[in-house]
Design a protein around this motif. Structure first.
Motif, PDB file in Angstrom:
ATOM      1  N   GLY A   1      80.064  39.347  54.597  1.00 55.06           N
ATOM      2  CA  GLY A   1      81.432  38.819  55.167  1.00 55.06           C
ATOM      3  C   GLY A   1      82.069  37.561  54.762  1.00 55.06           C
ATOM      4  O   GLY A   1      82.535  36.712  55.249  1.00 55.06           O
ATOM      5  N   GLY A   2      81.660  37.412  53.370  1.00 55.03           N
ATOM      6  CA  GLY A   2      82.206  36.358  52.599  1.00 55.03           C
ATOM      7  C   GLY A   2      81.233  35.004  53.031  1.00 55.03           C
ATOM      8  O   GLY A   2      81.634  33.668  52.230  1.00 55.03           O
ATOM      9  N   GLU A   3      80.287  34.861  53.558  1.00 54.88           N
ATOM     10  CA  GLU A   3      79.256  34.068  53.648  1.00 54.88           C
ATOM     11  C   GLU A   3      77.667  34.370  52.940  1.00 54.88           C
ATOM     12  O   GLU A   3      77.404  35.426  52.968  1.00 54.88           O
ATOM     13  CB  GLU A   3      78.843  33.703  55.272  1.00 54.88           C
ATOM     14  N   PRO A   4      77.226  33.309  52.450  1.00 55.83           N
ATOM     15  CA  PRO A   4      75.934  33.457  51.999  1.00 55.83           C
ATOM     16  C   PRO A   4      74.911  33.787  53.032  1.00 55.83           C
ATOM     17  O   PRO A   4      75.072  33.307  54.081  1.00 55.83           O
ATOM     18  CB  PRO A   4      75.487  32.058  51.183  1.00 55.83           C
ATOM     19  N   ALA A   5      74.011  34.620  52.583  1.00 53.57           N
ATOM     20  CA  ALA A   5      72.961  35.094  53.741  1.00 53.57           C
ATOM     21  C   ALA A   5      71.772  34.648  53.305  1.00 53.57           C
ATOM     22  O   ALA A   5      70.773  34.887  54.161  1.00 53.57           O
ATOM     23  CB  ALA A   5      72.945  36.642  53.962  1.00 53.57           C
ATOM     24  N   VAL A   6      71.650  34.596  51.976  1.00 53.21           N
ATOM     25  CA  VAL A   6      70.174  34.012  51.465  1.00 53.21           C
ATOM     26  C   VAL A   6      70.466  32.748  50.661  1.00 53.21           C
ATOM     27  O   VAL A   6      71.147  32.641  49.984  1.00 53.21           O
ATOM     28  CB  VAL A   6      69.594  35.037  50.572  1.00 53.21           C
ATOM     29  N   TYR A   7      69.126  31.745  51.056  1.00 54.41           N
ATOM     30  CA  TYR A   7      69.216  30.572  50.265  1.00 54.41           C
ATOM     31  C   TYR A   7      67.844  30.396  49.686  1.00 54.41           C
ATOM     32  O   TYR A   7      66.931  30.879  50.316  1.00 54.41           O
ATOM     33  CB  TYR A   7      69.597  29.476  51.065  1.00 54.41           C
ATOM     34  N   GLU A   8      68.038  30.020  48.293  1.00 54.38           N
ATOM     35  CA  GLU A   8      66.211  29.859  47.795  1.00 54.38           C
ATOM     36  C   GLU A   8      66.352  28.397  47.203  1.00 54.38           C
ATOM     37  O   GLU A   8      67.488  27.784  47.064  1.00 54.38           O
ATOM     38  CB  GLU A   8      66.439  30.816  46.623  1.00 54.38           C
ATOM     39  N   THR A   9      65.048  27.995  47.195  1.00 54.83           N
ATOM     40  CA  THR A   9      64.815  26.537  46.688  1.00 54.83           C
ATOM     41  C   THR A   9      63.231  26.776  46.307  1.00 54.83           C
ATOM     42  O   THR A   9      62.501  27.745  46.365  1.00 54.83           O
ATOM     43  CB  THR A   9      64.954  25.591  47.705  1.00 54.83           C
ATOM     44  N   ASP A  10      62.728  25.731  45.678  1.00 53.56           N
ATOM     45  CA  ASP A  10      61.180  25.683  45.494  1.00 53.56           C
ATOM     46  C   ASP A  10      60.697  24.283  45.945  1.00 53.56           C
ATOM     47  O   ASP A  10      61.385  23.379  45.910  1.00 53.56           O
ATOM     48  CB  ASP A  10      60.955  26.098  43.838  1.00 53.56           C
ATOM     49  N   LEU A  11      59.528  24.400  46.169  1.00 57.90           N
ATOM     50  CA  LEU A  11      58.439  23.095  46.405  1.00 57.90           C
ATOM     51  C   LEU A  11      57.325  23.478  45.924  1.00 57.90           C
ATOM     52  O   LEU A  11      56.577  24.477  45.633  1.00 57.90           O
ATOM     53  CB  LEU A  11      58.252  22.808  48.020  1.00 57.90           C
ATOM     54  N   VAL A  12      56.774  22.037  45.237  1.00 54.33           N
ATOM     55  CA  VAL A  12      55.311  21.967  44.766  1.00 54.33           C
ATOM     56  C   VAL A  12      54.379  21.627  45.991  1.00 54.33           C
ATOM     57  O   VAL A  12      54.784  20.741  46.980  1.00 54.33           O
ATOM     58  CB  VAL A  12      55.197  20.866  43.901  1.00 54.33           C
ATOM     59  N   PRO A  13      53.482  22.360  46.447  1.00 56.47           N
ATOM     60  CA  PRO A  13      52.552  22.274  47.775  1.00 56.47           C
ATOM     61  C   PRO A  13      51.824  20.840  47.605  1.00 56.47           C
ATOM     62  O   PRO A  13      51.467  20.280  46.270  1.00 56.47           O
ATOM     63  CB  PRO A  13      51.834  23.518  47.586  1.00 56.47           C
ATOM     64  N   PRO A  14      51.505  20.432  48.583  1.00 56.61           N
ATOM     65  CA  PRO A  14      50.636  19.213  48.560  1.00 56.61           C
ATOM     66  C   PRO A  14      49.199  19.442  47.665  1.00 56.61           C
ATOM     67  O   PRO A  14      48.672  20.241  47.803  1.00 56.61           O
ATOM     68  CB  PRO A  14      50.269  19.013  50.091  1.00 56.61           C
ATOM     69  N   GLY A  15      49.174  18.529  46.817  1.00 55.10           N
ATOM     70  CA  GLY A  15      47.959  18.540  45.817  1.00 55.10           C
ATOM     71  C   GLY A  15      48.042  19.708  44.786  1.00 55.10           C
ATOM     72  O   GLY A  15      47.318  19.674  43.877  1.00 55.10           O
ATOM     73  N   GLY A  16      49.101  20.215  44.671  1.00 60.48           N
ATOM     74  CA  GLY A  16      49.435  21.277  43.531  1.00 60.48           C
ATOM     75  C   GLY A  16      50.388  20.833  42.704  1.00 60.48           C
ATOM     76  O   GLY A  16      50.783  19.480  42.584  1.00 60.48           O
ATOM     77  N   THR A  17      50.271  21.549  41.354  1.00 63.12           N
ATOM     78  CA  THR A  17      51.137  21.426  40.359  1.00 63.12           C
ATOM     79  C   THR A  17      52.153  22.472  40.098  1.00 63.12           C
ATOM     80  O   THR A  17      53.234  22.211  39.401  1.00 63.12           O
ATOM     81  CB  THR A  17      50.305  21.073  39.217  1.00 63.12           C
ATOM     82  N   ALA A  18      51.964  23.484  40.503  1.00 61.22           N
ATOM     83  CA  ALA A  18      52.985  24.867  40.329  1.00 61.22           C
ATOM     84  C   ALA A  18      53.912  24.964  41.558  1.00 61.22           C
ATOM     85  O   ALA A  18      53.393  25.111  42.698  1.00 61.22           O
ATOM     86  CB  ALA A  18      52.263  25.952  40.067  1.00 61.22           C
TER      87      ALA A  18
END
Length: 371
Positions: A104-121
């Motif tokens: 309907g003209g609006e984004p329905a999904v958004y994406e991002t990324d985060l490195v978890p605590p103590g992680g590197t990937a």
């Protein structure tokens, strides 16, 4: 449609309430959104007509508000940016970007990324607007087994016409410590207390512990159980923080999945959860322990969350962005995580034998003609 939900307050007896899926409470995402994660505001036009005589002048102002078509579905508020765990985050970490076709003209999904605590990937995180999207459980010959099923891989053109995103299900049933219900029948008995992804007949979806957060009603279309909750009341559970990480599934070794080689704690894992306002959140990453997966789900705003499939070959989240009027297909799909083994073609492959969930565009109600 409604599910029977139980909310448990500290020091109080459990009480049951009927709560609509896709809660209309305020958004779990707060703060200032970045430009890529901002819905277009409602626009208004003002038309002024003026008539006059030799003695008086009368001015009449009429204001007309124009709504985007998706407004008829009352989309959720866009999530605010996520705070990275690292003191020095990577550029763009935690900032949401629209993915997949608009509804309907609006984004329905958004994406991002985060490195978890103590992680590197970095792990990939997807936020899905359940007001704009309808969920459906697809079943496989291996997971859960016991077919045939009406909805199984591959996704057919009729369903691809509205497909926006799809993601993997849970463990093989012999390892899931839970049950499976779909298409009007119980494939494996549902287990009280098991973490459950529950889909209603109207496509609404939630996550909770079976028998306390969610329960069977005539409006339940599908239930996929897997282990126990990883996130409850917006926090990682005590079980998620347990040093006995093997309780969250048998993993592959660093370079092989041979049963003769011990698995590793930090491995590919995926999970899904629901926010306070009813958005669905998916997380997957290549080097996660159970607690890190729970921490990522909680940071993304989930109030209840569960682990889905693990190990390199199984976690997959894909979005599809065909040109208007076309159907979703591998060629117009994108993977949430760039190093996932599976991808947009997985759900269009007839040999794919595991369960998965599709998120498809809801029909936008036609505007009512002036009477």
């Amino acid at each position: 449609m409604r599910f029977a939900l139980t909310r448990r307050g500290a020091g109080r007896a459990a009480f049951v309430v009927s709560v609509a899926l896709g809660l209309t409470a305020c958004s779990a995402g707060t703060g200032t959104g970045n430009p890529a994660a901002t819905r277009a505001p409602r626009s208004s036009t003002t038309t002024t007509s003026t008539s006059s005589t030799t003695t008086t002048t009368t001015t009449t102002t009429t204001t007309t508000t124009t709504l985007p078509p998706a407004a008829a579905l009352h989309p959720l508020a866009v999530p605010g940016p996520l705070a990275p765990f690292d003191a020095v985050p990577a550029p763009g970490e935690g900032a949401w970007v629209p993915a997949g076709r608009n509804v309907g003209g609006e984004p329905a999904v958004y994406e991002t990324d985060l490195v978890p605590p103590g992680g590197t990937a970095a792990a990939g995180i997807a936020w899905m607007d359940t007001k704009l999207l309808s969920a459906r459980l697809y079943s496989g010959s291996k997971s859960p087994g016991g077919g045939p099923y009406l909805f199984t891989a591959p996704v057919l053109p009729a369903q691809a016409a509205t497909l926006v995103a799809a993601f993997n299900g849970g463990f093989l049933m012999k390892d899931a410590r839970g049950g499976y219900y779909t298409e009007g029948r119980t494939v494996d008995p549902l287990v009280p207390g098991s973490a459950s992804l529950v889909i209603a007949t109207d496509g609404s979806v939630t996550v909770g512990a079976w028998g306390s957060d969610v329960a069977m009603t005539p409006n339940v279309a599908a239930v996929r159980q897997n282990l126990v909750l990883l996130v409850a009341a917006g926090q990682p559970t005590a079980a998620a923080a347990s040093p006995v990480w093997q309780a969250w599934g048998n993993t592959c070794a660093a370079t092989t999945c041979s049963a003769s080689v011990p698995g590793i704690e930090y491995q590919w894992r995926s999970g899904v959860g629901v926010t306070a306002d009813g958005a669905l959140v998916y997380v997957a990453g290549p080097s996660l322990d159970p607690l890190q997966l729970a921490q990522l789900l909680a940071r993304a705003g989930t109030v209840r969350g569960m682990e889905l499939d693990i190990n390199p070959y199984w976690p997959v989240f894909a979005t599809y962005a065909p040109v208007p009027g076309a159907v979703a297909a591998p060629a117009n799909g994108s993977s949430l995580h760039p190093s996932s083994v599976q991808g947009p073609a997985t759900f269009f492959t007839s040999s794919w034998a595991r369960d998965f969930v599709t998120m498809s565009a809801r029909a936008v109600p036609a505007p009512t003609a002036p009477g």
